[in-house]
Design a protein around this motif. Structure first.
Motif, mmCIF file in Angstrom:
data_model
loop_
_atom_site.group_PDB
_atom_site.id
_atom_site.type_symbol
_atom_site.label_atom_id
_atom_site.label_comp_id
_atom_site.label_asym_id
_atom_site.label_seq_id
_atom_site.Cartn_x
_atom_site.Cartn_y
_atom_site.Cartn_z
ATOM 1 N N PRO A 36 -7.060 -4.822 1.437
ATOM 2 C CA PRO A 36 -6.005 -5.102 0.461
ATOM 3 C C PRO A 36 -5.917 -6.587 0.126
ATOM 4 C CG PRO A 36 -5.221 -3.545 2.092
ATOM 5 C CD PRO A 36 -6.565 -4.018 2.575
ATOM 6 N N THR A 37 -5.720 -6.897 -1.157
ATOM 7 C CA THR A 37 -5.660 -8.283 -1.604
ATOM 8 C C THR A 37 -4.496 -8.482 -2.568
ATOM 9 O OG1 THR A 37 -6.808 -9.990 -2.901
ATOM 10 C CG2 THR A 37 -7.513 -7.720 -3.266
ATOM 11 N N GLU A 38 -3.376 -8.891 -2.038
ATOM 12 C CA GLU A 38 -2.216 -9.172 -2.883
ATOM 13 C C GLU A 38 -2.504 -10.345 -3.819
ATOM 14 O OE1 GLU A 38 0.209 -7.156 -3.078
ATOM 15 O OE2 GLU A 38 -0.547 -5.936 -1.423
ATOM 16 N N ARG A 39 -3.285 -11.298 -3.340
ATOM 17 C CA ARG A 39 -3.664 -12.435 -4.179
ATOM 18 C C ARG A 39 -4.471 -11.962 -5.387
ATOM 19 N NH1 ARG A 39 -8.161 -15.994 -4.049
ATOM 20 N NH2 ARG A 39 -7.694 -18.086 -4.845
ATOM 21 N N GLY A 40 -5.361 -10.985 -5.156
ATOM 22 C CA GLY A 40 -6.152 -10.447 -6.258
ATOM 23 C C GLY A 40 -5.284 -9.750 -7.297
#
Length: 217
Positions: A134-138
């Motif tokens: 998971p990548t919240e930044r992405g």
């Protein structure tokens, strides 16, 4: 294991890489030029054994995709006919994007574009998938790009650099991070351009290859 001894090395990748760094795999190291560094080597590539026994060489250097992207921008005269500016690490709003590009084209047309780059190391049966965690930044970057595109004045794009050869298609990894898949689809609906390219990989190089079809689900 390096020449019969155990060595602690730095892994130049922020993803999970669970399907790559498995016991017994062959990896490629790059020696650091800093003798006082805690780890003397960087792990930059790994051999992935496919179900049919073939070996796929995967580059794992998280910094390499941006270098490939710069190469792709400069070579892509069809998309960017006459470049006047390629600026890395450009801040806009609350995000910092990998590239800001200005170009001019035929009939006086000009463009200004923010481009975000994502390195992809996850492959399943010939399909390249991103992200592997998971990548919240992405997601934040995609939402910012969609907002900039909708507001007008800028073109926006995402370039997926697949750090291996032979993938037939790219898809967002909905199973691992459905929010990223939704954000990527929403960004494209807002006019953000989505590109994916494969790469030619050797133990010590990564260069831009051919375009790979993008399928959003």
């Amino acid at each position: 294991m390096l020449e019969g001894r155990e060595e602690t090395v730095h892994v130049k990748n922020t993803g999970r890489c669970r399907e790559l760094l498995v016991p017994g795999c062959t990896v490629y190291l790059e020696k650091s030029g800093n003798p006082s560094r805690k780890t003397l080597y960087d792990l930059i590539a790994v051999e992935k054994v496919l179900p049919d026994g073939q070996v796929l060489l995967v580059n794992m250097d998280s910094q390499a995709p941006n270098r490939v992207a710069a190469e792709w921008i400069l070579a892509n005269r069809e998309r960017f006919p006459s470049l006047s500016l390629v600026k890395p690490e450009c801040k806009k709003g609350s995000s910092r994007f990998d590239f800001y590009i200005e170009y001019s084209g035929t009939r006086g047309k000009s463009g200004k574009m923010f481009l975000e780059v994502k390195g992809c190391t996850l492959e399943e049966r010939g399909t390249a998938l991103f992200p592997d965690a998971p990548t919240e930044r992405g997601v934040k970057h995609l939402e910012e790009l969609a907002h900039l595109r909708t507001a007008g004045g800028y073109e926006c794009g995402v370039l997926i650099v697949i750090q291996m050869e032979g993938c037939r298609v790219f898809k967002p990894n909905r199973k691992t991070h459905p929010e990223f898949a939704d954000a990527l689809a929403a960004a494209r609906n807002a006019g953000v351009e989505i590109y994916a390219i494969g790469c030619h990989v050797t133990p010590d190089s990564l260069t831009a290859g051919e375009p790979v079809p993008v399928e959003l689900c």
